[in-house]
Scaffold this active site. Structure first.
Site: not given
Ligand code: EPU
Length: 418
Positions: A23-24, A118, A123, A306, A398
């Protein structure tokens, strides 16, 4: 679509099952189509609610889809029809924010609803926005929308304050069309980031270092179409292996990428499962009660956040007490209270959970709160004595493709109900 899963637990799962595409990795791959007027073909797009949402978003932005009989999907954005990702789509799927980078790079303007909080935490997307600003974009926030504008982005050095997966992906896509070289420092090393880089390179981008913390992108004036096969879903793989372990079964996952699961497999072994790897097949045999093992989540190659909920389900019936520390998201223990309704003894305190193993779960009605939490409740239900009803399974849909069919093929008694 039925909204509950009814599980008659207590049966060891046995057999082999094939994993779907990640998915990701599929979501950013689809968004990459916005970078070019040429067609992008993805061989194995999984059938998931988040993919449907992404398709709807891309269609609004001018994307046209065609599905080939063998399962391949072609998307073509001949012309950008809009530059806006509306709130109703972003609020159901945070990954919608991945259109920001490509829209900005190709069209010079993007308007994307702020995702807000969320279920698993706040996030924010500040790291994405800071990076776009460094690339020369003007960013303003108005009426709940981020508006980004730039004539042509300019390559630069971007040092992220923390490791962000979609942030790295967004910036990599934007930098692919920037003028000059961009260096991303403290980049995410997740396999999904490397898969996107591989796709972008096939489209004509010049990227080095993906999979390490330093990614270098030499901007090119234009990129074209490509054909790409998405990597296997490492989280689905891990979830299916835990299904074997938690039921005292013998499960083989085929079509997997074992090198993406090193920490997950090591943790399963620490919990007493016998793991064997043969090419793209991973077998998990666990005839004894699991043993307790502590877990700390961290960015790849650390233990994935995850997989935290699924392991909490496993540790809930382990021999001994385990400490789980969640370092990525501030509110990702909502499954603990539901597992407790099934007889678990889990106490959470901020970012840690103490899991005192009980001999067995009892079936109960429980409610899913997010994607991985729903997977953990299904796993507990498979191991439980009696019947478990998991409601709000749209969370599961999802991110898992036909999970109950796959579990049924391994001998689980699991049905959808209205
Ligand atoms: N964060 C910030 N600022 C930012 C971006 C992130 O503070 O600008 C923080 C987030 O709040 C969090 C941490 O950094 O505490 C890591 O977040 P990240 O940005 O890595 O998460 P994401 O990119 O939104 C992806 C996956 C998630 C997975 C996370 C961590 C996708 C579409 N989603 O989310 O997947 O948990 O990386 O590995 O790639 C899932 O599949 O169930 C899922 C939640």
């Amino acid at each position: 679509m039925a909204t509950r899963l009814v599980i008659d637990g207590g049966r060891p799962l046995e057999g082999q099952v094939e994993v779907s595409a990640a998915k990701n990795a599929a979501l950013p791959a689809l968004c990459a189509a916005l970078l070019t007027a040429e067609p992008l073909t993805l061989d194995n797009v999984p059938s998931l609610a988040d993919v449907t949402t992404t398709r709807a978003l891309l269609e609004r932005l001018g994307g046209e889809f065609s599905d080939e009989p063998g399962g391949a999907t072609t998307v073509r954005v001949a012309r950008l029809a809009s530059h806006e990702a509306p709130y109703e789509l972003v609020s159901t799927m945070r990954a919608s924010v991945l259109v920001l980078g490509p829209l900005l790079a190709r069209g010079g303007v993007a308007r994307v609803a702020l995702p807000g909080g969320c279920a698993i935490g706040l996030r924010p997307i500040d790291q994405h926005l800071k990076g776009f600003q460094k690339l020369g974009a003007d960013i303003s926030i108005q009426n709940g929308y981020v508006e980004a504008r730039a004539s042509r982005l300019k390559g630069t050095l971007i040092t992220n304050d923390l490791v962000t997966v979609t942030g790295t992906e967004n910036l990599m896509m934007a930098a692919a069309l920037a003028e000059g070289t961009t260096v991303l420092v403290n980049a995410a090393r997740e396999p999904e980031v490397s898969d996107l880089a591989r796709l972008l390179v096939a489209m004509g981008a010049r990227i080095e270092g993906a999979g390490t913390a330093r990614i270098e992108i030499q901007g090119v004036p234009e990129i074209g179409g490509a054909r790409h096969r998405i990597i296997p879903d490492r989280i689905e793989t891990g979830t299916l292996l835990v299904a074997g372990a938690i039921t005292g079964g013998d499960v083989t996952v085929t079509g997997a990428a074992p090198r993406h699961l090193t920490t997950t497999l090591a943790k399963l072994e620490e919990c007493g499962a016998a793991i064997s790897v043969d090419g793209d097949r991973i077998r998990c045999v666990a005839r004894q009660r699991p043993r307790a093992a502590d877990i700390i989540t961290s960015p790849f190659p650390g233990f994935p956040t995850d997989m935290q909920a699924q392991f909490m389900a496993l540790l809930g019936v382990a021999d001994g007490t385990a400490k789980i520390t969640e370092t990525i998201f501030e509110n990702r223990f909502m499954h603990a209270a539901e597992l407790n309704r099934m007889g678990a003894r889990i106490e959470t305190d901020g970012s840690t959970a103490m899991v005192r193993g009980v001999p067995a779960y009892q079936g109960a009605p429980v409610m899913a709160t997010d994607l991985r939490a729903s997977a953990s409740l299904v796993l507990a239900g498979l191991a439980a004595h009696g019947t478990t009803e998991v409601s709000r399974v749209y969370h599961l849909d999802r991110g898992y493709e036909r999970l109950e069919d796959k579990l049924r093929s391994l001998g689980a008694r699991i049905q959808r109900a209205g």
